[in-house]
Write a protein that holds these residues in place. Structure first.
Motif, short mmCIF file in Angstrom:
data_model
loop_
_atom_site.label_atom_id
_atom_site.label_comp_id
_atom_site.label_asym_id
_atom_site.label_seq_id
_atom_site.Cartn_x
_atom_site.Cartn_y
_atom_site.Cartn_z
N ALA A 282 72.03 -43.83 46.77
CA ALA A 282 72.25 -44.46 48.00
C ALA A 282 72.70 -43.28 49.20
N ALA A 283 73.58 -42.41 48.65
CA ALA A 283 74.15 -41.05 49.43
C ALA A 283 73.08 -40.00 49.25
N GLY A 284 72.02 -40.07 48.82
CA GLY A 284 70.96 -39.09 48.76
C GLY A 284 71.21 -37.81 47.62
N GLY A 285 72.15 -38.21 46.66
CA GLY A 285 72.88 -36.89 46.00
C GLY A 285 72.42 -37.07 44.38
N GLU A 286 71.45 -37.88 44.01
CA GLU A 286 71.20 -38.22 42.55
C GLU A 286 69.61 -37.93 42.32
N ASN A 287 69.46 -36.72 41.53
CA ASN A 287 68.11 -36.58 40.98
C ASN A 287 67.07 -36.76 42.20
N GLU A 288 67.23 -36.10 43.12
CA GLU A 288 66.16 -35.98 44.29
C GLU A 288 64.91 -35.26 43.84
N LEU A 289 63.81 -35.64 43.74
CA LEU A 289 62.71 -34.90 43.56
C LEU A 289 61.67 -34.48 44.64
N SER A 290 61.70 -35.18 45.49
CA SER A 290 61.11 -34.56 46.92
C SER A 290 61.45 -35.41 48.02
N GLY A 291 60.78 -35.01 49.26
CA GLY A 291 61.44 -35.79 50.45
C GLY A 291 61.89 -34.69 51.45
N ALA A 292 62.32 -35.05 52.70
CA ALA A 292 62.71 -34.37 53.75
C ALA A 292 64.16 -33.72 53.20
N THR A 293 64.32 -32.48 53.63
CA THR A 293 65.62 -31.89 53.30
C THR A 293 66.41 -31.98 54.71
N THR A 294 66.99 -33.12 54.71
CA THR A 294 67.83 -33.41 56.04
C THR A 294 69.28 -33.24 55.68
N ALA A 295 69.88 -32.62 56.57
CA ALA A 295 71.47 -32.56 56.54
C ALA A 295 71.83 -33.01 57.77
N LEU A 296 72.86 -34.26 57.62
CA LEU A 296 73.31 -34.83 58.76
C LEU A 296 73.80 -34.03 59.94
N ARG A 297 74.42 -32.90 59.79
CA ARG A 297 75.04 -32.32 60.57
C ARG A 297 73.66 -31.54 61.39
N ARG A 298 72.69 -30.91 60.83
CA ARG A 298 71.56 -30.41 61.54
C ARG A 298 71.11 -31.57 62.39
N ALA A 299 70.75 -32.59 61.88
CA ALA A 299 70.16 -33.82 62.56
C ALA A 299 70.86 -34.18 63.96
N TRP A 300 72.30 -34.22 63.68
CA TRP A 300 73.06 -34.43 65.03
C TRP A 300 72.90 -33.08 65.97
N ILE A 301 72.97 -32.17 65.52
CA ILE A 301 72.73 -31.03 66.36
C ILE A 301 71.29 -31.28 67.06
N LYS A 302 70.32 -31.42 66.47
CA LYS A 302 68.93 -31.63 66.95
C LYS A 302 68.88 -32.84 67.97
N ARG A 303 69.50 -33.85 67.55
CA ARG A 303 69.57 -35.13 68.61
C ARG A 303 70.38 -34.57 69.70
N ALA A 304 71.43 -34.02 69.67
CA ALA A 304 72.05 -33.53 70.82
C ALA A 304 71.21 -32.47 71.66
N GLN A 305 70.63 -31.87 70.97
CA GLN A 305 69.68 -30.75 71.81
C GLN A 305 68.77 -31.49 72.32
N ASP A 306 68.10 -32.58 71.89
CA ASP A 306 67.07 -33.23 72.52
C ASP A 306 67.55 -34.18 73.86
N LEU A 307 68.79 -34.61 73.49
CA LEU A 307 69.10 -35.34 74.55
C LEU A 307 69.59 -34.58 75.89
N ALA A 308 69.90 -33.44 75.41
CA ALA A 308 70.39 -32.74 76.60
C ALA A 308 69.20 -32.08 77.34
N ILE A 309 67.92 -31.55 76.64
CA ILE A 309 66.80 -31.06 77.28
C ILE A 309 66.19 -32.09 77.98
N ALA A 310 66.09 -33.33 77.17
CA ALA A 310 65.25 -34.52 77.97
C ALA A 310 66.01 -34.76 79.29
#
Length: 504
Positions: A289-317
């Motif tokens: 559930a937390a994304g830390g068990e036997n992950e085989l594929s999928g997006a390599t999403t880091a929450l900190r990076r996602a927050w930075i990208k969202r803040a960047q999106d909001l500011a520029i928009a």
């Protein structure tokens, strides 16, 4: 990039889950899909919320912990200013350590408000006892200390009632509990579902199994929705956070086959391995559930990076809308005066995790000739494009309304360009031309992107152009960073101005 083999026809079960119980998702809406009264199995989330809108309880809990620290500092300062610095220091440190020690920020799925307040009360009581003993050491009990500490206890009780209510509301809205589907109607799947029932860590929306002739109608009440081919295109997938393979780990060849087939999905892929007793199953499910068990594929999403990208999106928009507001008004007026029809054109496109969103543009084609499904892509001297449309498409001014999609959280400033659902290339659905096509949906679509500044701009009207676009999109997703996004934004304008040959 390898061509995708033509998929077999989906089994009837594949659409039963959504068709029989759900209304179609509202494209572009941030809300969930109301669940039907039957066929949901024992989990039945109150709302089906797109994965982009999901929150993580552990990060909310950290925010609550920071809020408690700030409140504790304020109360301790008040106590110190009244002449009791020792009591202030002991109370603040003891209370905060005790709250963490008793698990007051864990918020288990099935914990009631009274149970949570009981934990918090133990920590608050420890702080009161330690701080209250400080004046006694000097032979007196001071009324100001008693008054401040009593008020502090009430404040923390109120705060933790509020924290619990926020978490509970988020779970009722389907924004905190991850949704998963299970691959394999096996004994392992039964163990996983049993653990989910005990802990409430995840909602299990359905089971898929390639051996449908042997699969039951449901596994512990969770419906079997179809085979893995059905899984690839199922309408429930934009609401699924993780796909969990529950095939026994000893069946290595079957696991490898499933991973190879399902790795094209944008959804993260995990393996549930039988390890021991129920406690081990519960722990493994919590890690999944937390994304830390036997992950085989999928997006390599880091929450900190996602927050930075969202803040960047909001500011520029926001800055973009303010700066481009007058231009947008002029374009809207020109579109309205140039030809009959609405100012805006809305089209269903694929967003993050294959979610259907409504993308906004200024209308550039004649209203009666609009092609919402992009069955016929734009071409040079296209007779459907209006006079104003030719100019705003050439300059990409028609894309400016997508800043509202960015504000809504459906798009980013930088990302793979959103393609129309069912878009065709040379008469074939574009998604079926490249095996890695779905990888481009592991990130929100963007107003501009790595592909756009590297020559892949405009229509993808040949199989090779589709493969080139997907390759560049996947490269961006793997390299994405704050600085790369700034570089793409910086390079977009000169690329647009210098690209006279692109058909738009």
């Amino acid at each position: 990039m390898q061509p995708v083999p033509q998929p077999a026809a989906n089994a009837d079960k594949a659409s039963a889950f959504v068709a029989a119980t759900d209304v179609p998702p509202r494209a572009g809406g941030g809300g969930g899909v109301a669940p039907g009264p039957t066929s949901r199995g024992p989990f039945r989330p109150g709302r089906l919320v797109p994965t982009r809108a999901r929150l993580e309880a552990r990060w909310l809990a950290r925010a609550f912990q920071v809020a408690d620290v700030l409140v504790a500092v304020g109360i301790a300062l008040s106590l110190a200013l009244d002449g009791f610095p020792a009591a202030a220091c002991l109370w603040g440190v003891t209370t905060l350590i005790a709250l963490h020690a008793v698990g007051a920020y864990a918020f288990p799925r099935k914990q009631t408000l009274l149970q949570h307040l009981a934990r918090a009360a133990v920590a608050i009581g420890a702080g009161l006892a330690v701080a209250g003993s400080t004046p006694l050491a000097f032979g007196r009990i001071d009324a100001p200390v008693v008054r401040i500490l009593a008020n502090a206890a009430l404040v923390f009780a109120g705060l933790h009632t509020l924290w619990w209510a926020v978490i509970n509301h988020g779970r009722q809205q389907g924004r905190l509990t991850p949704n998963i589907v299970v691959v394999g109607a096996t004994a392992n799947a039964e163990r996983l579902i049993d653990a989910a029932m005990r802990t409430g860590e995840v909602n299990v929306l359905g089971v898929f199994d390639d051996r449908l002739n042997r699969a039951p109608e449901n596994v512990m009440g969770v419906p079997v929705l179809g085979d893995t081919t059905a899984l690839l295109d199922h309408r429930i997938m934009p609401f699924v956070d993780r796909v969990v393979i529950a095939v026994p780990a000893s069946a290595e060849s079957r696991v490898r086959q499933l991973v190879d087939k399902l790795s094209v999905l944008p959804n993260p892929l995990n393996l549930f391995i039988e390890m021991g007793g129920p406690a081990d199953d519960d722990a493994a499910l919590a890690r999944i559930a937390a994304g830390g068990e036997n992950e085989l594929s999928g997006a390599t999403t880091a929450l900190r990076r996602a927050w930075i990208k969202r803040a960047q999106d909001l500011a520029i928009a926001v800055v973009g809308l303010v700066a481009a507001g007058p231009i947008m008004l002029l374009v809207a007026l020109a579109v309205k005066l140039d030809s009959p029809g609405p100012i805006f054109f809305r089209q269903r496109r694929h967003g993050f995790n294959n979610e259907e969103i409504l993308v906004w543009k200024f209308r550039s084609m004649r209203h009666e000739m609009a092609d919402a499904s992009a069955a016929r892509q734009i071409s040079a001297d296209d007779d459907r494009v209006t006079r104003v449309g030719k100019f705003i498409r050439k300059t990409s001014l028609d894309e400016l309304p997508q800043l509202f999609n960015v504000l809504a959280g459906e798009m980013s400033i930088v990302g793979p360009r959103p393609h129309a659902i069912g878009m065709k290339t040379a008469g074939v659905e574009s998604a079926k031309l490249v095996a890695d096509y779905a990888h481009r949906h592991r990130m929100k679509p963007g107003l501009t992107g790595w592909a756009a500044i590297n020559g892949s701009r405009g229509p993808v009207d040949t199989p090779e152009s589709v493969r080139q676009r997907v390759a560049l999109d996947v490269e961006y997703i793997e390299r994405q960073s704050f600085w790369l996004d700034l570089y793409v934004i910086f390079m977009t304008v000169p690329c647009l101005l210098g690209d006279r040959s692109a058909v738009r």
